[in-house]
Design a protein around this motif. Structure first.
Motif, PDB file in Angstrom:
ATOM      1  N   PHE A  30     -19.324  51.870  26.302  1.00  0.00           N
ATOM      2  CA  PHE A  30     -19.754  50.552  26.771  1.00  0.00           C
ATOM      3  C   PHE A  30     -19.374  49.554  25.685  1.00  0.00           C
ATOM      4  O   PHE A  30     -19.881  49.623  24.570  1.00  0.00           O
ATOM      5  CB  PHE A  30     -21.260  50.534  27.015  1.00  0.00           C
ATOM      6  N   ASN A  31     -18.454  48.656  26.002  1.00  0.00           N
ATOM      7  CA  ASN A  31     -17.873  47.753  25.003  1.00  0.00           C
ATOM      8  C   ASN A  31     -18.216  46.301  25.325  1.00  0.00           C
ATOM      9  O   ASN A  31     -18.107  45.878  26.472  1.00  0.00           O
ATOM     10  CB  ASN A  31     -16.355  47.913  24.972  1.00  0.00           C
ATOM     11  N   ILE A  32     -18.603  45.563  24.316  1.00  0.00           N
ATOM     12  CA  ILE A  32     -19.022  44.178  24.495  1.00  0.00           C
ATOM     13  C   ILE A  32     -18.055  43.254  23.773  1.00  0.00           C
ATOM     14  O   ILE A  32     -17.677  43.508  22.628  1.00  0.00           O
ATOM     15  CB  ILE A  32     -20.448  43.971  23.949  1.00  0.00           C
ATOM     16  N   ALA A 189     -18.483  40.986  28.768  1.00  0.00           N
ATOM     17  CA  ALA A 189     -18.356  39.757  27.981  1.00  0.00           C
ATOM     18  C   ALA A 189     -19.663  38.978  27.998  1.00  0.00           C
ATOM     19  O   ALA A 189     -20.313  38.846  29.043  1.00  0.00           O
ATOM     20  CB  ALA A 189     -17.237  38.885  28.534  1.00  0.00           C
ATOM     21  N   THR A 190     -20.051  38.468  26.836  1.00  0.00           N
ATOM     22  CA  THR A 190     -21.266  37.664  26.747  1.00  0.00           C
ATOM     23  C   THR A 190     -21.146  36.665  25.602  1.00  0.00           C
ATOM     24  O   THR A 190     -20.412  36.892  24.636  1.00  0.00           O
ATOM     25  CB  THR A 190     -22.515  38.552  26.539  1.00  0.00           C
ATOM     26  N   THR A 191     -21.890  35.580  25.733  1.00  0.00           N
ATOM     27  CA  THR A 191     -21.979  34.598  24.649  1.00  0.00           C
ATOM     28  C   THR A 191     -23.252  34.806  23.828  1.00  0.00           C
ATOM     29  O   THR A 191     -23.472  34.117  22.838  1.00  0.00           O
ATOM     30  CB  THR A 191     -22.012  33.159  25.206  1.00  0.00           C
ATOM     31  N   GLU A 192     -24.095  35.765  24.240  1.00  0.00           N
ATOM     32  CA  GLU A 192     -25.435  35.898  23.667  1.00  0.00           C
ATOM     33  C   GLU A 192     -25.545  37.110  22.740  1.00  0.00           C
ATOM     34  O   GLU A 192     -25.483  38.256  23.193  1.00  0.00           O
ATOM     35  CB  GLU A 192     -26.466  36.026  24.790  1.00  0.00           C
ATOM     36  N   PRO A 193     -25.744  36.887  21.443  1.00  0.00           N
ATOM     37  CA  PRO A 193     -25.933  38.006  20.508  1.00  0.00           C
ATOM     38  C   PRO A 193     -27.085  38.925  20.889  1.00  0.00           C
ATOM     39  O   PRO A 193     -26.979  40.138  20.751  1.00  0.00           O
ATOM     40  CB  PRO A 193     -26.203  37.295  19.178  1.00  0.00           C
TER      41      PRO A 193
END
Length: 352
Positions: A30-32, A189-193
């Motif tokens: 699972f890659n972010i 993909a996300t903008t949230e740490p």
């Protein structure tokens, strides 16, 4: 299915979207992709899917060069933040559509559709058309259609952004489990740490079209290789300052000093940088005391976000409780020196 980007770049005219990037994603991982808007997350995913062709470099899947292979010939499923559904199909038909194309039997299709409909709280809506759904319900339908496909590569581009808080929390917990035994390579993909930390797996921090760091999510959070990676992995922004190492002391101007970690004692005296995350800078905490001047004070739910000018820097404190301050007010904040991340003059991590 493993995915390997070999020295991949992408630009349109003179504008660079992705600078030279090499990245390997293994089956079952699972890659972010973590970065701000316009950092290159969606472009990287489109390159992996075959929706875009790299300007230079190659993309390999399971040992095969697929750089020029169209998306229709790849085992790929993709979900965008903006939902896409077939308007004339019911929710059931939308979810079932990739299974029908694959030639599955009616019983198997029915079982799979109901499994993912249950997971995504769509069972009562299976006979509705997309126009009869809320935005969140339409997004869940698009997500279910991608998940039910069982693709070797699953690309999720901020898929939970339009969902309500409770459902987002549930799905953050369920998504990694869903793919754990499938062997699929998942890219999220996300903008949230915080979302990256909750999902776990591996994370690539991105900034302005460059992969800054890639590795286990928890490791990158605890030990960012560079200050730039630490900045990507912090919201609110990580607090930074130049300190002076003098013997066994770290000195922050005339504001504060503390004992450096034992592992740092052998470093030459001189200037270094520290990073300190906002939730480690508190009003009520034992440790190093720092006096500062309030710039902005905001209440966010059960927390207070306080911007404080300290020794020429504006630091952010993310502290529990409701606290109200006015501009220019003098306050004292605290931090545990063990939470400091130390960087050299080149802004690379000093690994303690």
């Amino acid at each position: 299915m493993s995915i390997e980007l070999r020295n991949v770049t992408f630009r349109v005219g003179a504008e660079w979207y992705i600078y030279e990037t090499s990245l390997t994603l293994e089956p079952g991982d699972f890659n972010i992709l973590l970065g701000t808007t316009l950092s290159g997350k969606t472009t990287l995913m489109r390159l992996m899917a075959g929706l875009e062709r790299p300007t230079k470099g190659e993309i390999w899947a399971s040992g095969k060069n697929v750089t020029g292979l169209p998306v229709q010939q790849r085992s790929v499923a993709m979900v965008y933040q903006s939902f896409i559904n077939y308007p004339s199909f019911s929710v059931y038909e939308n979810i079932a559509s990739p299974l029908k194309v694959a030639g599955l039997g009616k019983k198997e299709i029915d079982e799979k559709v109901h499994r993912f409909a249950d997971l995504l709280k769509l069972t009562p809506m299976l006979n509705r058309l997309p126009r009869e759904l809320s935005g969140g319900q339409q997004q869940r339908t698009a997500l279910a259609r991608a998940l039910v496909k069982g693709a070797d590569l699953v690309l999720l581009d901020e898929p939970l952004a339009n969902l309500d808080y409770k459902l987002r929390e549930e799905l953050r917990d369920e998504l990694p489990k869903l793919f754990a035994d499938t062997g699929a390579t998942v890219v999220y993909a996300t903008t949230e740490p915080l979302e990256a930390l909750m999902l776990g797996g591996n994370t690539a921090t991105l900034k302005e079209g460059r992969v800054v760091q890639f590795g286990r999510t928890s490791s990158i959070y605890r030990k960012p290789a560079t200050l730039e990676s630490a900045e990507v992995f912090s919201d609110p922004p990580i607090n930074t300052a130049i300190i002076s190492k003098q013997g066994d002391q770290a000195v922050l101007g005339e504001v504060a000093s503390w004992s450096v970690p034992e592992e740092l004692a052998a470093l030459p005296d001189g200037e270094y940088k520290i990073g300190l995350r906002p939730h480690h800078l508190l009003l009520d905490e034992q440790g190093v005391e720092v006096d500062g001047t309030v710039q902005i004070s905001e209440i966010s739910g059960s927390e207070s976000i306080i911007r404080v000018r300290v020794n020429g820097n504006v630091w952010v404190s993310q502290t529990p409780g409701i606290h109200s301050f006015v501009y220019g007010e003098k306050i004292r904040i605290h931090f545990n020196s063990n939470n400091c991340i130390y960087f050299g003059a080149d802004e690379k991590l000093i690994d303690l």
